[in-house]
Design an enzyme around this catalytic site. Sequence first.
Site, PDB file in Angstrom:
ATOM      1  N   HIS A  83       0.831  -1.201   0.000  1.00  0.00           N
ATOM      2  CA  HIS A  83       0.000   0.000   0.000  1.00  0.00           C
ATOM      3  C   HIS A  83       0.876   1.266   0.000  1.00  0.00           C
ATOM      4  O   HIS A  83       0.550   2.272   0.598  1.00  0.00           O
ATOM      5  CB  HIS A  83      -0.921  -0.007   1.227  1.00  0.00           C
ATOM      6  CG  HIS A  83      -2.299   0.512   0.976  1.00  0.00           C
ATOM      7  ND1 HIS A  83      -3.384  -0.297   0.749  1.00  0.00           N
ATOM      8  CD2 HIS A  83      -2.794   1.780   0.923  1.00  0.00           C
ATOM      9  CE1 HIS A  83      -4.475   0.437   0.584  1.00  0.00           C
ATOM     10  NE2 HIS A  83      -4.138   1.715   0.678  1.00  0.00           N
ATOM     11  N   ASP A 121       3.394  -3.105  -6.746  1.00  0.00           N
ATOM     12  CA  ASP A 121       3.473  -1.651  -6.569  1.00  0.00           C
ATOM     13  C   ASP A 121       4.196  -1.343  -5.271  1.00  0.00           C
ATOM     14  O   ASP A 121       4.658  -2.242  -4.560  1.00  0.00           O
ATOM     15  CB  ASP A 121       2.094  -0.967  -6.666  1.00  0.00           C
ATOM     16  CG  ASP A 121       1.212  -1.146  -5.436  1.00  0.00           C
ATOM     17  OD1 ASP A 121       1.706  -1.530  -4.351  1.00  0.00           O
ATOM     18  OD2 ASP A 121       0.004  -0.887  -5.569  1.00  0.00           O
TER      19      ASP A 121
HETATM   20  C1  FMN Z   1      -3.190   9.149  -1.544  1.00  0.00           C
HETATM   21  C2  FMN Z   1      -3.310   7.671  -1.723  1.00  0.00           C
HETATM   22  C3  FMN Z   1      -4.555   7.071  -1.647  1.00  0.00           C
HETATM   23  C4  FMN Z   1      -4.668   5.683  -1.823  1.00  0.00           C
HETATM   24  N1  FMN Z   1      -5.900   5.112  -1.803  1.00  0.00           N
HETATM   25  C5  FMN Z   1      -6.022   3.777  -2.030  1.00  0.00           C
HETATM   26  C6  FMN Z   1      -7.300   3.166  -2.085  1.00  0.00           C
HETATM   27  O1  FMN Z   1      -8.329   3.829  -1.957  1.00  0.00           O
HETATM   28  N2  FMN Z   1      -7.343   1.829  -2.303  1.00  0.00           N
HETATM   29  C7  FMN Z   1      -6.225   1.059  -2.462  1.00  0.00           C
HETATM   30  O2  FMN Z   1      -6.295  -0.152  -2.647  1.00  0.00           O
HETATM   31  N3  FMN Z   1      -4.998   1.633  -2.415  1.00  0.00           N
HETATM   32  C8  FMN Z   1      -4.883   2.961  -2.205  1.00  0.00           C
HETATM   33  N4  FMN Z   1      -3.635   3.527  -2.181  1.00  0.00           N
HETATM   34  C9  FMN Z   1      -2.443   2.685  -2.382  1.00  0.00           C
HETATM   35  C10 FMN Z   1      -2.086   2.610  -3.868  1.00  0.00           C
HETATM   36  O3  FMN Z   1      -3.050   1.918  -4.603  1.00  0.00           O
HETATM   37  C11 FMN Z   1      -0.748   1.918  -4.097  1.00  0.00           C
HETATM   38  O4  FMN Z   1      -0.763   0.659  -3.495  1.00  0.00           O
HETATM   39  C12 FMN Z   1       0.437   2.716  -3.559  1.00  0.00           C
HETATM   40  O5  FMN Z   1       0.240   4.086  -3.737  1.00  0.00           O
HETATM   41  C13 FMN Z   1       1.702   2.288  -4.295  1.00  0.00           C
HETATM   42  O6  FMN Z   1       2.821   2.942  -3.780  1.00  0.00           O
HETATM   43  P1  FMN Z   1       3.475   4.255  -4.430  1.00  0.00           P
HETATM   44  O7  FMN Z   1       2.612   5.389  -4.027  1.00  0.00           O
HETATM   45  O8  FMN Z   1       4.803   4.294  -3.824  1.00  0.00           O
HETATM   46  O9  FMN Z   1       3.468   4.056  -5.930  1.00  0.00           O
HETATM   47  C14 FMN Z   1      -3.508   4.906  -2.025  1.00  0.00           C
HETATM   48  C15 FMN Z   1      -2.258   5.529  -2.113  1.00  0.00           C
HETATM   49  C16 FMN Z   1      -2.147   6.889  -1.966  1.00  0.00           C
HETATM   50  C17 FMN Z   1      -0.789   7.522  -2.102  1.00  0.00           C
END
Ligand code: FMN
Length: 394
Positions: free
Chosen positions: A282, A313
């Site tokens: 995440h 990711d």
């Molecule tokens: C601001 C923000 C909101 C996010 N919201 C969700 C979400 O609603 N559902 C989800 O599965 N992952 C969510 N994520 C996680 C992303 O899907 C992803 O796993 C993560 O951003 C990957 O890492 P990175 O930001 O280093 O690329 C969120 C990430 C961020 C930065």
Amino acid sequence: MSALDDCYNVFDLRDAAKRKLPKALFEFVDRSTEDEIALRNNRTAFEKIRLRHRALVDVSGRSTKTTLFGKEISAPMAIAPTGAAGLCWYEGELELAKAAAKMKIPFTLATGAMTSMEKIAKEANFRLWFQLYVWKQRDLSYQLIERAKNNGFEALIVTTDTIVPPNREYNAKNGLDLPFTPTFRFARDILRKPGWFTSVLLRYLTTIGMPRNENYPEPYRRKIGVDPYRIEMMRQDSLNWDDIKIFRDMWPGILMLKGINRPDDALKAVSAGVDGIVVSNHGGRNMDSAAATIDMLPQIAEAVGDKITVLLDSGIRRGSDIVKAVALGAKCVLTGRATLYGTAVGGEKGATKAINIIQTEMDKTMAYTGCNRTDEITTDIFFGDRETNRMAAN
Ligand SMILES: Cc1cc2nc3c(=O)[nH]c(=O)nc-3n(C[C@H](O)[C@H](O)[C@H](O)COP(=O)(O)O)c2cc1C
């Protein structure tokens, strides 16, 4: 000259996003949880991997294109679900989805998005994936699955790693906490960024009013800021493998699980009949002691072989990160913050720029390492094997 013109990499986009967004919102996007160990680890694990330049290979015909779930995309890259794009830019999810469609990569819409799946499907339809958070009251989640199906979404991604609300202490300190409640501190923060206030918040307020979680089932589709029970409704600590079997029966398209971190869980995903898993922590936003995903990937990829498609990711900031992930068994990566920063700085244009930068960097890394096609990217490009590579870097 726009703020985008000064951005040459994802870190520049991050700096520009920091200048543009209210502090509380920037930190909500940029930071992670507790002591931010997982966030840092995600990056250092990528940085420690060293590659070897391969000399005198004709790479003039190279391409970053790949095939994912039977269809071609421009690079092994997709947009991760993030519930915040609609606050970074007016209708930010739509802008980001349009950029993804233009650049021919999949876009994932989050359950918590502020733009409805109907609108995204109508205006930015390339390859659309829907991310599902599961409500305690399961039939509400089933309604969402039906809606995604009716709107032609190609894939459903069930997030498995947010079973309890994470300790994002900075949100509370900034006066921004979930459930989102406007506070004096946040209001003062907004006033310091009049550009964001007029181009994003005021635009919403003068058109649709306070943005809403447009994909929530009707009883809960409240305006942001007036939904104190959201976390209770969305409690995920009862989510289990039996739920996945039900989702599998309900969803005829591609089904993926996001947040798989162990080979044994990956094998359970194979048994549950899912099509893909996303090795993810995440973006370091949930469990702060989580291992870096690039470190966990080899074991998982080896365990499942070709039985399932492995994605990854968490920490992707450079095109070389994609090459490293592909070498270690990922068919595709997802970007969260990298493309969100771009969206915050320039909407569709900014998101396109972020994707472009990363893809160009990937192309260069392929050229240096002598790879013409993505299926030629293997650990052979590493300096030493995986273990000696790590030791050399330490
Ligand atoms: C601001 C923000 C909101 C996010 N919201 C969700 C979400 O609603 N559902 C989800 O599965 N992952 C969510 N994520 C996680 C992303 O899907 C992803 O796993 C993560 O951003 C990957 O890492 P990175 O930001 O280093 O690329 C969120 C990430 C961020 C930065």
